[in-house]
Enzyme design. Structure first.
Site, PDB file in Angstrom:
ATOM      1  N   CYS A  25      18.542  42.682  40.582  1.00 18.51           N
ATOM      2  CA  CYS A  25      19.594  43.213  39.697  1.00 18.51           C
ATOM      3  C   CYS A  25      19.988  42.165  38.651  1.00 18.51           C
ATOM      4  O   CYS A  25      20.265  42.490  37.499  1.00 18.51           O
ATOM      5  CB  CYS A  25      20.822  43.588  40.500  1.00 18.51           C
ATOM      6  SG  CYS A  25      21.495  42.187  41.426  1.00 18.51           S
ATOM      7  N   ASN A 181      23.607  50.574  35.324  1.00 17.13           N
ATOM      8  CA  ASN A 181      23.057  50.047  36.562  1.00 17.13           C
ATOM      9  C   ASN A 181      21.527  50.063  36.477  1.00 17.13           C
ATOM     10  O   ASN A 181      20.952  50.532  35.500  1.00 17.13           O
ATOM     11  CB  ASN A 181      23.545  50.898  37.752  1.00 17.13           C
ATOM     12  CG  ASN A 181      23.470  50.154  39.083  1.00 17.13           C
ATOM     13  OD1 ASN A 181      22.894  49.076  39.164  1.00 17.13           O
ATOM     14  ND2 ASN A 181      24.056  50.745  40.112  1.00 17.13           N
TER      15      ASN A 181
HETATM   16  C1  LIG Z   1      20.957  41.232  48.084  1.00 13.07           C
HETATM   17  C2  LIG Z   1      20.900  40.621  46.721  1.00 13.07           C
HETATM   18  C3  LIG Z   1      19.677  39.704  46.589  1.00 13.07           C
HETATM   19  C4  LIG Z   1      20.798  41.752  45.694  1.00 13.07           C
HETATM   20  C5  LIG Z   1      20.873  41.245  44.265  1.00 13.07           C
HETATM   21  C6  LIG Z   1      20.951  42.405  43.278  1.00 13.07           C
HETATM   22  O1  LIG Z   1      19.795  43.203  43.373  1.00 13.07           O
HETATM   23  N1  LIG Z   1      22.073  40.419  44.078  1.00 13.07           N
HETATM   24  C7  LIG Z   1      22.037  39.301  43.321  1.00 13.07           C
HETATM   25  O2  LIG Z   1      21.060  38.848  42.772  1.00 13.07           O
HETATM   26  C8  LIG Z   1      23.386  38.581  43.155  1.00 13.07           C
HETATM   27  C9  LIG Z   1      23.957  38.927  41.807  1.00 13.07           C
HETATM   28  C10 LIG Z   1      25.227  38.125  41.519  1.00 13.07           C
HETATM   29  C11 LIG Z   1      25.701  38.440  40.096  1.00 13.07           C
HETATM   30  C12 LIG Z   1      26.311  38.499  42.524  1.00 13.07           C
HETATM   31  N2  LIG Z   1      23.168  37.170  43.220  1.00 13.07           N
HETATM   32  C13 LIG Z   1      23.341  36.506  44.360  1.00 13.07           C
HETATM   33  O3  LIG Z   1      23.712  37.002  45.401  1.00 13.07           O
HETATM   34  C14 LIG Z   1      23.010  35.044  44.272  1.00 13.07           C
HETATM   35  C15 LIG Z   1      21.690  34.847  44.974  1.00 13.07           C
HETATM   36  C16 LIG Z   1      21.232  33.390  45.002  1.00 13.07           C
HETATM   37  C17 LIG Z   1      19.859  33.356  45.638  1.00 13.07           C
HETATM   38  C18 LIG Z   1      21.179  32.815  43.605  1.00 13.07           C
HETATM   39  N3  LIG Z   1      24.029  34.227  44.912  1.00 13.07           N
HETATM   40  C19 LIG Z   1      25.278  34.171  44.397  1.00 13.07           C
HETATM   41  O4  LIG Z   1      25.695  34.819  43.455  1.00 13.07           O
HETATM   42  O5  LIG Z   1      26.106  33.284  45.052  1.00 13.07           O
HETATM   43  C20 LIG Z   1      27.385  33.066  44.513  1.00 13.07           C
HETATM   44  C21 LIG Z   1      27.279  32.088  43.380  1.00 13.07           C
HETATM   45  C22 LIG Z   1      27.930  32.380  42.200  1.00 13.07           C
HETATM   46  C23 LIG Z   1      27.857  31.484  41.149  1.00 13.07           C
HETATM   47  C24 LIG Z   1      27.119  30.317  41.247  1.00 13.07           C
HETATM   48  C25 LIG Z   1      26.430  30.063  42.433  1.00 13.07           C
HETATM   49  C26 LIG Z   1      26.501  30.952  43.492  1.00 13.07           C
END
Ligand SMILES: CC(C)C[C@@H](CO)NC(=O)[C@H](CC(C)C)NC(=O)[C@H](CC(C)C)NC(=O)OCc1ccccc1
Length: 218
Positions: A25, A181
């Site tokens: 995403c 989305n």
């Molecule tokens: C289950 C998930 C992999 C699904 C995907 C969407 O498909 N989510 C994501 O990619 C979300 C999006 C974010 C805007 C909240 N990103 C995340 O969950 C990322 C993943 C890591 C590996 C970089 N982690 C993440 O956002 O951790 C919080 C953070 C915020 C700012 C700086 C550092 C850390």
């Protein structure tokens, strides 16, 4: 601030895409914001490559394992641009980074900005200028099964998804922010969701005022 904004009418939004069974995403949100500022500055709407971000931006971002839009904006800057979707199509899984084709078209950005956190007016101001990447707590069943209307929760309790704000307005007296989305056209309102605004929650419904940012193209 304009009463309502919708970048789709300005031709700055590509058709809704589908990330499929892959946590990419962040790449779709990054690309949608870059497609927007590129159309606004050049007049050309070009679909750009999420796959290049998945394959090549693999130090700070993690392909189907998730990523952060700011890291992806920084990658595009360092990479001297991002290829078109046509030249570097989406495979729904991480692959090897394809070398830059010599004659391939790329779209560049010159920077990116974070929207001040917990400020609805700051997001609306940014949105009045261009589409904005937005982190959202979209992991709840209510959100996953959203069918239409102005969504006001229940949300998951942490940011776990990313979407792209492409407008704001009011519907039957309910003020909303319009989000594109990446779960295909059959989800929500033809792939879009209207998130309620003006609720008084500093972080916004589903935390949408927590992690918003946009690319800069001078
Ligand atoms: C289950 C998930 C992999 C699904 C995907 C969407 O498909 N989510 C994501 O990619 C979300 C999006 C974010 C805007 C909240 N990103 C995340 O969950 C990322 C993943 C890591 C590996 C970089 N982690 C993440 O956002 O951790 C919080 C953070 C915020 C700012 C700086 C550092 C850390």
């Amino acid at each position: 601030l304009p009463w309502a904004v919708d970048w789709r009418y300005k031709g700055a939004v590509t058709p809704v895409k589908n990330q499929g069974k892959c946590g990419s995403c962040w790449a779709f949100s990054t690309v949608a914001a870059v497609e927007g500022i590129n159309q606004i500055t050049t007049g050309k709407l070009v679909s750009l490559s999420e796959q290049e971000l998945m394959d090549c931006d693999s130090t700070l971002d993690h392909g189907c394992g998730g990523g952060i839009m700011d890291f992806a904006f920084a990658f595009i800057m360092g990479n001297q641009g991002i290829h078109t979707e046509e030249d570097y199509p989406y495979l729904m899984e991480e692959g090897y980074c394809k070398e830059k084709q010599p004659d391939a078209r790329v779209v560049t950005i010159t920077g990116y900005e974070d929207v001040p956190e917990n400020s609805e007016i700051s997001l609306l101001k940014a949105l009045a200028h261009q589409p904005v990447s937005v982190g959202i707590a979209g992991g709840s069943r209510d959100f996953q099964f959203y069918k239409g209307g102005v969504f006001d929760g229940a949300c998951s309790d942490e940011l776990d998804h990313a979407v792209t704000a492409v407008g704001y307005g009011s519907s039957y007296g309910q003020d909303y922010i319009l989000m594109k989305n990446s779960w295909g056209k059959n989800w929500g309102e033809q792939g879009y969701v209207k998130i309620k605004r003006g609720t008084g929650k500093p972080e916004g419904v589903c935390g949408i005022y927590t992690m918003a940012s946009y690319p800069v193209k001078n």
